[in-house]
Every structure is written in C-alpha cells, then in structure tokens.
Design a protein around this motif. Structure first.
Motif, short mmCIF file in Angstrom:
data_model
loop_
_atom_site.label_atom_id
_atom_site.label_comp_id
_atom_site.label_asym_id
_atom_site.label_seq_id
_atom_site.Cartn_x
_atom_site.Cartn_y
_atom_site.Cartn_z
N VAL A 249 -6.00 17.72 11.97
CA VAL A 249 -6.50 16.95 13.12
C VAL A 249 -7.15 15.65 12.64
N ILE A 250 -7.96 15.73 11.57
CA ILE A 250 -8.60 14.54 11.00
C ILE A 250 -7.54 13.55 10.54
N LEU A 251 -6.48 14.06 9.89
CA LEU A 251 -5.39 13.20 9.42
C LEU A 251 -4.72 12.47 10.59
N VAL A 252 -4.45 13.19 11.68
CA VAL A 252 -3.82 12.58 12.86
C VAL A 252 -4.73 11.50 13.45
N VAL B 69 0.84 -1.21 0.00
CA VAL B 69 0.00 0.00 0.00
C VAL B 69 0.87 1.25 0.00
N LEU B 70 1.92 1.25 0.84
CA LEU B 70 2.80 2.43 0.92
C LEU B 70 3.52 2.67 -0.40
N ILE B 71 4.04 1.60 -1.01
CA ILE B 71 4.71 1.74 -2.32
C ILE B 71 3.75 2.32 -3.34
N ALA B 72 2.51 1.81 -3.35
CA ALA B 72 1.51 2.31 -4.29
C ALA B 72 1.24 3.79 -4.06
N ASN B 73 1.11 4.20 -2.80
CA ASN B 73 0.85 5.60 -2.50
C ASN B 73 2.01 6.50 -2.91
N LEU B 74 3.25 6.03 -2.70
CA LEU B 74 4.42 6.81 -3.12
C LEU B 74 4.48 6.94 -4.64
N ILE B 75 4.21 5.83 -5.33
CA ILE B 75 4.22 5.86 -6.80
C ILE B 75 3.12 6.78 -7.32
N ASN B 76 1.93 6.70 -6.73
CA ASN B 76 0.84 7.59 -7.13
C ASN B 76 1.20 9.05 -6.92
N TYR B 77 1.86 9.34 -5.79
CA TYR B 77 2.28 10.71 -5.49
C TYR B 77 3.23 11.23 -6.55
N LEU C 157 -8.71 18.79 0.78
CA LEU C 157 -7.30 18.82 0.37
C LEU C 157 -7.18 18.69 -1.14
N GLY C 158 -6.10 19.21 -1.71
CA GLY C 158 -5.86 19.07 -3.14
C GLY C 158 -5.37 17.68 -3.49
N VAL C 159 -5.19 17.41 -4.80
CA VAL C 159 -4.79 16.08 -5.24
C VAL C 159 -3.47 15.67 -4.62
N SER C 160 -2.46 16.52 -4.72
CA SER C 160 -1.12 16.18 -4.25
C SER C 160 -1.12 15.98 -2.73
N ALA C 161 -1.79 16.89 -2.01
CA ALA C 161 -1.86 16.78 -0.55
C ALA C 161 -2.61 15.53 -0.13
N SER C 162 -3.65 15.15 -0.89
CA SER C 162 -4.42 13.95 -0.58
C SER C 162 -3.57 12.71 -0.74
N LEU C 163 -2.80 12.66 -1.83
CA LEU C 163 -1.95 11.50 -2.07
C LEU C 163 -0.84 11.41 -1.03
N LEU C 164 -0.29 12.57 -0.63
CA LEU C 164 0.75 12.58 0.40
C LEU C 164 0.18 12.13 1.75
N SER C 165 -1.06 12.55 2.05
CA SER C 165 -1.70 12.11 3.30
C SER C 165 -1.88 10.60 3.31
N ALA C 166 -2.21 10.03 2.15
CA ALA C 166 -2.35 8.58 2.04
C ALA C 166 -1.01 7.87 2.29
N VAL C 167 0.08 8.51 1.86
CA VAL C 167 1.43 7.97 2.13
C VAL C 167 1.68 7.93 3.64
N TYR D 155 -9.81 4.32 -0.59
CA TYR D 155 -10.30 5.66 -0.94
C TYR D 155 -9.66 6.78 -0.13
N ALA D 156 -8.52 6.51 0.51
CA ALA D 156 -7.89 7.56 1.33
C ALA D 156 -7.70 8.86 0.55
N PRO D 157 -7.14 8.83 -0.68
CA PRO D 157 -6.99 10.09 -1.40
C PRO D 157 -8.33 10.78 -1.67
N ILE D 158 -9.38 9.98 -2.01
CA ILE D 158 -10.70 10.56 -2.25
C ILE D 158 -11.27 11.13 -0.96
#
Length: 508
Positions: free
Chosen positions: A386-389, A181-189, A315-325, A305-308
């Motif tokens: 706060v939601i992310l934490v 999952v982490l590798i996928a999130n990094l690649i998506n980012y 959050l924007g696309v990039s921030a959403s993908l980074l949050s998923a990472v 669906y973490a990025p969604i």
C-alpha cells in the motif's frame, strides 16, 4: 512535419516546422538530463548495498546488521553517507556560476561539452575508487558536470524549440532525468546480485556511457540562434541557422525579435547586478521560488533514498531496489504525459493538479507509517505494498507537474540580457536545496520519523497556493516576448507597471 504558427505579441507571426534537425539536436542535448538522473538514482542504490557500505561506511553497516536496539528510522543516519550523496550538489552549486559566464561568452554548446568531459572523469574515478576520498572526489567531478549541463541544456531546449512546442521540448529534460533514474535503478537491481561484492563499481562506472554520448554529440550540436547572435554581428549567418532550424525561409519576424533582444543584451555588462532591478523582480522571484519549491516537494527523498526508505519499512535489498525501479518507471510515464499536454493544458493547471495529488498522498503515507510502523520490526507485506502504491501516486503527481515544470518555467521567463544569469540563479538554488535536503534527510527521518511526510506535505500546500496566486500562464508565448505576462498579471503589474509606457512605445 507538424506546422507551427505562433502569434507574436505585436501581431507578427513566427513561421516554421517542427524539423528533424531540431528534434535530433534536442535529443542529444537532453542526454545531459539522463546523466543527471543516473547520478541521482545510482547513489541511493549503491548506499543500500552491503558490500559498498562495508567498504566505505562501516559504521552504517554495523548499525544495519548488528544493532538490534536502533530505530528503523535511524539505521542509515550517517553524516559521511549523506556527504557522499550530497557532495555532487555542492560542486554543482559552485560550477553553475562559472558555467553562466561560459554559456554567455562561448555559447550553450561549450557548456554542454565541458559538462560531458567532467561526467566522464567522475564516472572513471567513482568506478575505480579504493577509498572514501576517491569516491567523494569522483562525485564532486560529476557535480561539476551537472552544474555545466543543467545550466546549458534547459536554455538550449527552450531557445531551439518553436514557441508552440517549447513546453513539450523543455519537459524532455525532466523526462531524460527520469530515464536516467530508471536506468540507474535497473542497473543497481542487477549489480546487487553480482557475486564477489564488486557490483557497485559497475553501477558507478556506467555513468560513462551516457557521458560519452553527450560529449561526442556536443561536438556536432549547432548552437542556438539566440546564443550565436550574442557572439557575432553576422546576421546572415544567424538567419541561415534559423532557416535550417525552422525548416522555412520565412524567419524574418523571429530573427528581428532575436536581434532586438541581443542588442538589449549587449548593453548589459553585469547581468547578475542588472537582474536585481525592479523591472526584473518577477523573474528573480520565480528563479528562486520555483527551484526551491521543487526541492521541498520531497521528491529527492524518493530519488536519493528510495531503496533505503523501502528497507526502512521492512523490505529486503532486492525488493527495495525493485520498488525503486517501479517508482522510477511511474515518473517517466507521467513526465511523458506532461510533455504531451503541457502546451495545451498550460503550466498553472498542471502545477495545481499535481500539487493537490502530492499533498493528499503525503498525508496518507505519513498517517499509515505513524500507525503501522514502529521503531522496530517492519510492515506486513500488504501494508508495504500500500505504501509503495501511494508513493507511486505521489511520484506520478510530481512527474506531471513540479518535475518537468520546475525546469521549464525558469528557462523560458528571462529576457536574453539576463537569461544566463537567471538560469544560474535557478540552478544554484536548485542545487543548494537539493544539497540541504539530501544532507539532512536521514537525520530528519531519524528524528521526525513518519512526520517527515507531513513536513514536506505542508510545503506542497504552500507552493500550490503560490502558483495559484502569483504564477502567470506562459504557454505558447514566444520566448523573446515573455515580458508581456508580468505586465498583465494582477500582482506583478504593480511592480513592473512603471515600464508599461516605455515598452509600448518601443513596440509601436
């Protein structure tokens, strides 16, 4: 090497070391978990990328970009979009029943090899997709691969590992899923930033990398002694393999238990029919309840669906993908911690502690989103953080408990004669409810809104109570001696107790 000495149920001892041979074999087998995790993580990322949505899911793209009246919670509500995500699990559901027969007749290694081959084909088709049919068919092939791998890999890890370390070794499957999952999130980012809008192709095609390692590695993997003895009468051959696996010549006690289990297994011609017998009732209940509960924790809402979800709160696309990472990294760290302590703390303690942690954070997230996020606009950066934490805290609870143990417990509780059938039931229930949660989540998010977190929170409370009352502790018990825990449990002994005298006579 760490010495392992395990006391068996009848007073005999299993001797052996934690050998490099076992570690390498299990690392290779666990690569199946990396691919499973990659396939989970990659779909949530690419479905938040605008070029991907514009090409394959144009109605969602229009709602996201141009419809200013639609609720934050409903922007991604599309049956076709959820079909892309969940088609993998429908295919896996059907494949696991075929995989059960293959695993029993040809061994764990054969199923792992077939899984790897399907992963390769699915990755190639997904990366080259020019229309929705190619895209979903590639996803289906990945699902077939997942069905075979998830059937065989947890069994392989449980049977290959020494009893003393079985929990930690089997938890490496969930750790591998988390790494995927982490590798996928990094690649998506990274691929989201590719100019020209073709980055999603790289994301989908990169599943071929771990698939290649698994497929090639499976050619060199040994099968487990438990599996080999089901297909040969050459006990000396099995003994040599067991001596190699355990790093000692003194394996007779363990070999005798494996031979006895195999002889019982060979009298069972229809394992799916036999698993319905009263004496297997506890295992059957757990093979359904454990994977069901794992899915209604709501974790795949985060994984798919973490990025969604993060885009929903503004959050924007990039921030959403980074949050998923970030959430993916938290999952890996806590699953690694679970590996280290599961054979000391035990299964029950981790499940109860993790359940309480998940319940509390889900209630708080639901309350905050209800109070702070309306149908339009977004959260302030402070509240989004706060939601992310809180979501990271929830993922940490899952990583300690239901994540790894949801795979470990079903793989270690079945006697050999019904083990492949039991694992198939467990995996198929997992896929069925993964599919249902994945297929309905975006619609549920649209209709329940912030109440979705309360919905999953109630299920977490129910499963924590179930563990407290009905799940016995299985740590450090040899896998072929597992029937003991049910005969001693306050509830299950009422159901299997009628077999006590027979079992005691056999052990005598």
């Amino acid at each position: 090497m760490a010495e392992g000495l395990v006391v068996a149920n009848d007073g005999e001892e299993y001797h052996g070391k934690l050998t490099c041979f076992v570690i390498l074999a299990c690392m290779m087998a666990a690569m199946g978990g990396v691919i499973f995790g990659y396939d989970i993580g990659i779909s949530g990322g690419v479905t938040s990328m605008e070029p991907f949505l514009k090409k394959f899911f144009h109605d969602v793209y229009i709602k996201m970009k141009e419809d200013k009246e639609i609720s934050n919670y409903c922007k991604f509500d599309s049956e076709l979009l959820t079909s892309f995500t969940s088609s993998l699990y429908v295919a896996g559901l059907f494949a696991t029943f075929v995989a059960s027969s293959v695993t029993r007749a040809y061994g764990r290694k054969a199923s792992i090899l077939l899984g790897g081959a399907n992963f390769l084909a699915g990755a190639a088709l997904g990366g080259a997709a020019s229309n929705i049919y190619m895209l979903i068919f590639g996803r289906v092939l990945l699902g077939v691969g997942v069905g075979f791998a998830n059937q065989a890999v947890p069994l392989y890890l449980s049977e290959m590992a020494p009893s003393k370390y079985r929990g930690g070794f089997n938890n490496s499957f969930q750790l591998s899923v988390g790494i995927g999952v982490l590798i996928a999130n990094l690649i998506n980012y990274g691929t989201e930033k590719v100019k020209g809008g073709w980055g999603w192709r790289v994301s989908l095609a990169m599943a071929a990398a771990p698939a290649s390692i698994l497929t090639l590695g499976a050619l060199f993997l040994p099968d487990t002694p438990n599996s080999l003895i089901q297909r040969t009468d050459d006990h000396e051959k099995v003994k040599r393999l067991l001596q190699r696996v355990r790093g000692t010549d003194d394996v007779q006690a363990e070999l005798d238990d494996i031979i006895l289990a195999s002889e019982i297994s060979k009298t069972i011609k229809h394992p799916f029919k036999n698993i319905l017998q009263r004496k297997y009732r506890p295992q059957l209940v757990m093979s359904v309840a454990i994977p069901f509960f794992q899915q209604v924790t709501g974790i795949n809402v985060i994984a798919f669906y973490a990025p969604i979800l993060f885009r929903t709160i503004g959050l924007g696309v990039s921030a959403s993908l980074l949050s998923a990472v970030v959430t993916g990294a938290v999952g890996i760290v806590t699953t690694g911690l679970s590996m280290l302590i599961v054979d000391k703390v035990g299964r029950r303690g981790l499940l109860i502690f993790g359940g309480i942690q998940m319940f509390v954070t889900q209630m708080i997230v639901g309350g905050l989103m209800g109070a702070k996020l309306g149908d339009h606009g977004g959260l302030s950066k402070g509240w989004a953080f706060v939601i992310l934490v809180l979501i990271c805290t929830y993922v940490a609870g899952f990583g300690l408990s239901w994540g790894p143990l949801g795979w470990l417990i079903p793989s270690e509780i079945f006697p050999l004669e019904i083990r492949s059938a039991g694992q198939s039931i467990s995996v198929s229930v997992n896929f069925l409810f993964t599919f249902l949660v994945g297929q309905t989540f975006l619609a549920m998010l649209c209709h329940f809104k912030f109440g979705i977190f309360f919905f999953f929170g109630v299920w977490v409370a129910i499963m924590t109570a179930f563990v407290y009352f009905f799940l016995p502790e299985t740590k450090n018990l040899p896998i072929e001696k597992m029937d003991r825990v049910w005969r001693e449990h306050w509830f299950w002994k009422r159901i299997v107790g009628e077999n006590n005298e027979v079992i005691k006579e056999e052990e005598g």
